[in-house]
Write a protein that holds these residues in place. Structure first.
Motif, PDB file in Angstrom:
ATOM      1  N   LYS A   1      -0.366   9.019  -5.712  1.00  0.00           N
ATOM      2  CA  LYS A   1      -0.823   7.642  -5.892  1.00  0.00           C
ATOM      3  C   LYS A   1       0.293   6.642  -5.545  1.00  0.00           C
ATOM      4  CE  LYS A   1      -4.415   8.741  -9.233  1.00  0.00           C
ATOM      5  NZ  LYS A   1      -5.188   8.262 -10.401  1.00  0.00           N
ATOM      6  N   ILE A   2      -0.151   5.442  -5.202  1.00  0.00           N
ATOM      7  CA  ILE A   2       0.767   4.379  -4.803  1.00  0.00           C
ATOM      8  C   ILE A   2       0.609   3.195  -5.756  1.00  0.00           C
ATOM      9  CG2 ILE A   2       1.324   2.724  -2.975  1.00  0.00           C
ATOM     10  CD1 ILE A   2       0.359   4.740  -0.944  1.00  0.00           C
ATOM     11  N   ASN A   3       1.729   2.641  -6.186  1.00  0.00           N
ATOM     12  CA  ASN A   3       1.699   1.416  -7.006  1.00  0.00           C
ATOM     13  C   ASN A   3       1.480   0.233  -6.074  1.00  0.00           C
ATOM     14  OD1 ASN A   3       2.324  -0.921  -8.538  1.00  0.00           O
ATOM     15  ND2 ASN A   3       3.538   0.318  -9.956  1.00  0.00           N
ATOM     16  N   ILE A   4       0.323  -0.361  -6.167  1.00  0.00           N
ATOM     17  CA  ILE A   4      -0.039  -1.437  -5.255  1.00  0.00           C
ATOM     18  C   ILE A   4       0.813  -2.689  -5.443  1.00  0.00           C
ATOM     19  CG2 ILE A   4      -1.804  -2.479  -6.746  1.00  0.00           C
ATOM     20  CD1 ILE A   4      -2.007  -1.917  -2.917  1.00  0.00           C
ATOM     21  N   ASN A   5       1.491  -2.806  -6.580  1.00  0.00           N
ATOM     22  CA  ASN A   5       2.314  -3.991  -6.832  1.00  0.00           C
ATOM     23  C   ASN A   5       3.739  -3.859  -6.314  1.00  0.00           C
ATOM     24  OD1 ASN A   5       0.397  -5.663  -8.177  1.00  0.00           O
ATOM     25  ND2 ASN A   5       0.542  -4.301  -9.957  1.00  0.00           N
ATOM     26  N   THR A   6       4.125  -2.653  -5.920  1.00  0.00           N
ATOM     27  CA  THR A   6       5.481  -2.464  -5.378  1.00  0.00           C
ATOM     28  C   THR A   6       5.466  -1.889  -3.964  1.00  0.00           C
ATOM     29  OG1 THR A   6       5.623  -0.252  -6.358  1.00  0.00           O
ATOM     30  CG2 THR A   6       6.434  -2.097  -7.681  1.00  0.00           C
ATOM     31  N   ALA A   7       4.307  -1.467  -3.503  1.00  0.00           N
ATOM     32  CA  ALA A   7       4.219  -0.816  -2.192  1.00  0.00           C
ATOM     33  C   ALA A   7       4.583  -1.776  -1.071  1.00  0.00           C
ATOM     34  CB  ALA A   7       2.806  -0.277  -1.973  1.00  0.00           C
ATOM     35  N   VAL A   8       5.344  -1.281  -0.102  1.00  0.00           N
ATOM     36  CA  VAL A   8       5.691  -2.061   1.090  1.00  0.00           C
ATOM     37  C   VAL A   8       4.801  -1.593   2.251  1.00  0.00           C
ATOM     38  CG1 VAL A   8       8.065  -2.471   0.347  1.00  0.00           C
ATOM     39  CG2 VAL A   8       7.515  -0.427   1.694  1.00  0.00           C
ATOM     40  N   PHE A   9       4.912  -2.300   3.352  1.00  0.00           N
ATOM     41  CA  PHE A   9       4.044  -2.040   4.499  1.00  0.00           C
ATOM     42  C   PHE A   9       4.106  -0.576   4.942  1.00  0.00           C
ATOM     43  CE2 PHE A   9       3.049  -1.789   8.992  1.00  0.00           C
ATOM     44  CZ  PHE A   9       1.910  -2.570   9.101  1.00  0.00           C
ATOM     45  N   ASP A  10       5.314  -0.005   5.045  1.00  0.00           N
ATOM     46  CA  ASP A  10       5.465   1.368   5.545  1.00  0.00           C
ATOM     47  C   ASP A  10       4.784   2.399   4.648  1.00  0.00           C
ATOM     48  OD1 ASP A  10       6.799   0.554   7.764  1.00  0.00           O
ATOM     49  OD2 ASP A  10       8.806   0.991   6.991  1.00  0.00           O
ATOM     50  N   GLU A  11       4.634   2.113   3.372  1.00  0.00           N
ATOM     51  CA  GLU A  11       3.980   3.053   2.466  1.00  0.00           C
ATOM     52  C   GLU A  11       2.460   3.053   2.641  1.00  0.00           C
ATOM     53  OE1 GLU A  11       5.841   3.387  -1.696  1.00  0.00           O
ATOM     54  OE2 GLU A  11       6.486   1.389  -1.027  1.00  0.00           O
ATOM     55  N   LEU A  12       1.946   1.958   3.183  1.00  0.00           N
ATOM     56  CA  LEU A  12       0.488   1.824   3.319  1.00  0.00           C
ATOM     57  C   LEU A  12      -0.021   2.023   4.747  1.00  0.00           C
ATOM     58  CD1 LEU A  12       0.052  -1.361   1.073  1.00  0.00           C
ATOM     59  CD2 LEU A  12      -0.513   0.995   0.440  1.00  0.00           C
ATOM     60  N   LYS A  13       0.884   1.972   5.728  1.00  0.00           N
ATOM     61  CA  LYS A  13       0.438   1.914   7.128  1.00  0.00           C
ATOM     62  C   LYS A  13      -0.296   3.170   7.605  1.00  0.00           C
ATOM     63  CE  LYS A  13       4.777   3.537   9.226  1.00  0.00           C
ATOM     64  NZ  LYS A  13       5.866   3.173  10.156  1.00  0.00           N
ATOM     65  N   ASN A  14      -0.019   4.327   6.988  1.00  0.00           N
ATOM     66  CA  ASN A  14      -0.683   5.556   7.438  1.00  0.00           C
ATOM     67  C   ASN A  14      -2.003   5.835   6.735  1.00  0.00           C
ATOM     68  OD1 ASN A  14       1.308   6.313   9.333  1.00  0.00           O
ATOM     69  ND2 ASN A  14       2.593   7.173   7.713  1.00  0.00           N
ATOM     70  N   ASN A  15      -2.346   5.017   5.763  1.00  0.00           N
ATOM     71  CA  ASN A  15      -3.592   5.245   5.030  1.00  0.00           C
ATOM     72  C   ASN A  15      -4.789   5.030   5.964  1.00  0.00           C
ATOM     73  OD1 ASN A  15      -5.993   4.604   3.274  1.00  0.00           O
ATOM     74  ND2 ASN A  15      -4.474   5.068   1.692  1.00  0.00           N
ATOM     75  N   PRO A  16      -5.661   6.016   6.122  1.00  0.00           N
ATOM     76  CA  PRO A  16      -6.774   5.896   7.072  1.00  0.00           C
ATOM     77  C   PRO A  16      -7.825   4.870   6.669  1.00  0.00           C
ATOM     78  CG  PRO A  16      -6.989   7.908   5.785  1.00  0.00           C
ATOM     79  CD  PRO A  16      -5.655   7.334   5.445  1.00  0.00           C
ATOM     80  N   TYR A  17      -7.763   4.386   5.404  1.00  0.00           N
ATOM     81  CA  TYR A  17      -8.769   3.430   4.947  1.00  0.00           C
ATOM     82  C   TYR A  17      -8.351   1.978   5.161  1.00  0.00           C
ATOM     83  CZ  TYR A  17     -10.700   7.515   2.536  1.00  0.00           C
ATOM     84  OH  TYR A  17     -11.237   8.749   2.238  1.00  0.00           O
ATOM     85  N   LEU A  18      -7.125   1.754   5.648  1.00  0.00           N
ATOM     86  CA  LEU A  18      -6.627   0.383   5.802  1.00  0.00           C
ATOM     87  C   LEU A  18      -6.174   0.114   7.236  1.00  0.00           C
ATOM     88  CD1 LEU A  18      -4.454  -0.053   2.566  1.00  0.00           C
ATOM     89  CD2 LEU A  18      -6.634  -1.184   3.072  1.00  0.00           C
ATOM     90  N   LYS A  19      -6.459  -1.104   7.705  1.00  0.00           N
ATOM     91  CA  LYS A  19      -5.942  -1.568   8.987  1.00  0.00           C
ATOM     92  C   LYS A  19      -4.707  -2.431   8.728  1.00  0.00           C
ATOM     93  CE  LYS A  19     -10.558  -1.612  11.056  1.00  0.00           C
ATOM     94  NZ  LYS A  19     -11.619  -2.427  11.685  1.00  0.00           N
ATOM     95  N   TYR A  20      -3.921  -2.656   9.753  1.00  0.00           N
ATOM     96  CA  TYR A  20      -2.667  -3.394   9.595  1.00  0.00           C
ATOM     97  C   TYR A  20      -2.897  -4.801   9.024  1.00  0.00           C
ATOM     98  CZ  TYR A  20       0.056   0.138  12.118  1.00  0.00           C
ATOM     99  OH  TYR A  20       0.703   1.295  12.483  1.00  0.00           O
ATOM    100  N   LYS A  21      -3.945  -5.465   9.487  1.00  0.00           N
ATOM    101  CA  LYS A  21      -4.209  -6.822   8.989  1.00  0.00           C
ATOM    102  C   LYS A  21      -4.559  -6.798   7.501  1.00  0.00           C
ATOM    103  CE  LYS A  21      -5.776  -8.888  13.337  1.00  0.00           C
ATOM    104  NZ  LYS A  21      -6.906  -9.563  14.039  1.00  0.00           N
ATOM    105  N   GLN A  22      -5.257  -5.775   7.071  1.00  0.00           N
ATOM    106  CA  GLN A  22      -5.620  -5.659   5.656  1.00  0.00           C
ATOM    107  C   GLN A  22      -4.375  -5.386   4.796  1.00  0.00           C
ATOM    108  OE1 GLN A  22      -8.540  -2.559   6.250  1.00  0.00           O
ATOM    109  NE2 GLN A  22     -10.241  -3.980   5.871  1.00  0.00           N
ATOM    110  N   ILE A  23      -3.458  -4.571   5.304  1.00  0.00           N
ATOM    111  CA  ILE A  23      -2.220  -4.287   4.569  1.00  0.00           C
ATOM    112  C   ILE A  23      -1.410  -5.580   4.393  1.00  0.00           C
ATOM    113  CG2 ILE A  23      -0.021  -3.044   4.633  1.00  0.00           C
ATOM    114  CD1 ILE A  23      -1.489  -0.835   6.219  1.00  0.00           C
ATOM    115  N   ASN A  24      -1.288  -6.324   5.473  1.00  0.00           N
ATOM    116  CA  ASN A  24      -0.551  -7.593   5.396  1.00  0.00           C
ATOM    117  C   ASN A  24      -1.217  -8.554   4.409  1.00  0.00           C
ATOM    118  OD1 ASN A  24       1.593  -7.106   7.183  1.00  0.00           O
ATOM    119  ND2 ASN A  24       0.291  -7.509   8.961  1.00  0.00           N
TER     120      ASN A  24
END
Length: 304
Positions: A243-266
């Motif tokens: 699991k990932i803490n959404i309040n501390t996660a940075v872009f690199d921790e989320l970029k490989n998630n297949p459910y998110l696009k780059y614009k959504q991560i930003n």
């Protein structure tokens, strides 16, 4: 010309006449071979025997060309052999044996490619899911299908099939926990080969683990037919999710998630910077760029 020769060379009349005779002889000798051939062709037509011989030679050449497939292209076309029906295991026979059963080379290779990607036939009816096998072909082949425990010959053997009166007990299917299994263990699942095992492991790494079996359908190339064949051989331990803490996660921790696009991560990161930490999964609904499906997919993987 005579006066010119007399003036410049001092030719006499006798010498002049001799010169003309010599020129005439040379000219005759030069053109005689061509005139002779022309007159010979006209004066000596082919005899009836020669004409007959020529026609026979033409017929022999035509027949030879026809046998070699040059004179008549239609005769040179390859003709597919008539199908030879024999008992076979669709999980084992090679492309040439599929062709012996009546498939084209392209159709046979399509089935080989399906098997190379981890596909497997569990019963004769599974042949119907192959688009290269028509209903008519299936009706012709189904009674010859023998899977695991049928004829013990090497498929080319055309001897009549005798039912084994003492069948060996089939090995019980393994049930694999897919979040903890490595690629070797994943291949213990019947129908999963090295290629699919690697794809499952790579997708699991991107996700952080599977929380339900149906996520296997998101693996590239794993369709509903294959899922139906393996679903009873797998189990999921959701306690192994990363699991990932959404309040501390940075872009690199989320970029490989297949459910998110780059614009959504930003958008997730920028909203957090502007409005403070997320307190619950419902707060993600305030990020306009996220869809309800995005949030539902992410929920098992987030902490706050």
């Amino acid at each position: 010309m005579k006066n010119w020769l007399n003036k410049y060379f001092g030719f006499t009349k006798r010498e002049y006449n001799g010169l003309l005779f010599l020129m005439a002889v040379l000219l005759f000798l030069a053109v005689f071979p061509y005139v002779y051939d022309l007159l010979k062709d006209k004066q000596e037509p082919a005899t009836a025997v020669e004409v007959t011989a020529i026609k026979q030679l033409e017929l022999v050449n035509m027949e030879s060309d026809n046998r070699d497939g040059y004179a008549y292209p239609d005769h040179a076309r390859a003709v597919r052999k008539a199908p030879e029906l024999f008992r076979f295991d669709p999980n084992q026979i090679d492309a040439s044996q599929w062709q012996s059963l009546g498939l084209s080379a392209k159709q046979a290779q399509s089935i080989i490619n399906y098997r190379n990607k981890g596909g497997r036939f569990y019963k004769a009816e599974d042949l119907q899911k192959m688009y290269v096998i028509s209903p008519e072909m299936y009706a012709r082949l189904k009674s010859y299908v023998t899977i695991e425990g049928g004829a013990t010959d090497k498929f080319e053997n055309k001897q009549p099939f005798h039912k084994d009166t003492n069948p060996r007990p089939q090995k019980e299917l393994a049930v694999i926990e897919i979040n903890g299994a490595d690629t070797v263990q994943l291949q213990e699942i019947r129908g999963i080969g090295p290629a699919f095992a690697k794809r499952i492991a790579n997708y699991r790494e991107r996700l952080g683990g599977f929380y339900r079996k149906e996520q296997l359908l998101e693996v590239f190339g794993l369709d509903s037919a294959k899922f139906e064949g393996i679903k009873d051989q797998v189990r999921v331990d959701a306690g192994q999710l990363k699991k990932i803490n959404i309040n501390t996660a940075v872009f690199d921790e989320l970029k490989n998630n297949p459910y998110l696009k780059y614009k959504q991560i930003n958008a997730i990161i920028q909203y957090r910077k502007q409005h403070g930490p997320y307190k619950a999964i419902e707060d993600l609904r305030k990020v306009a760029i996220l869809t309800p499906q995005n949030i539902q997919n992410l929920a098992p993987y987030l902490t706050f």
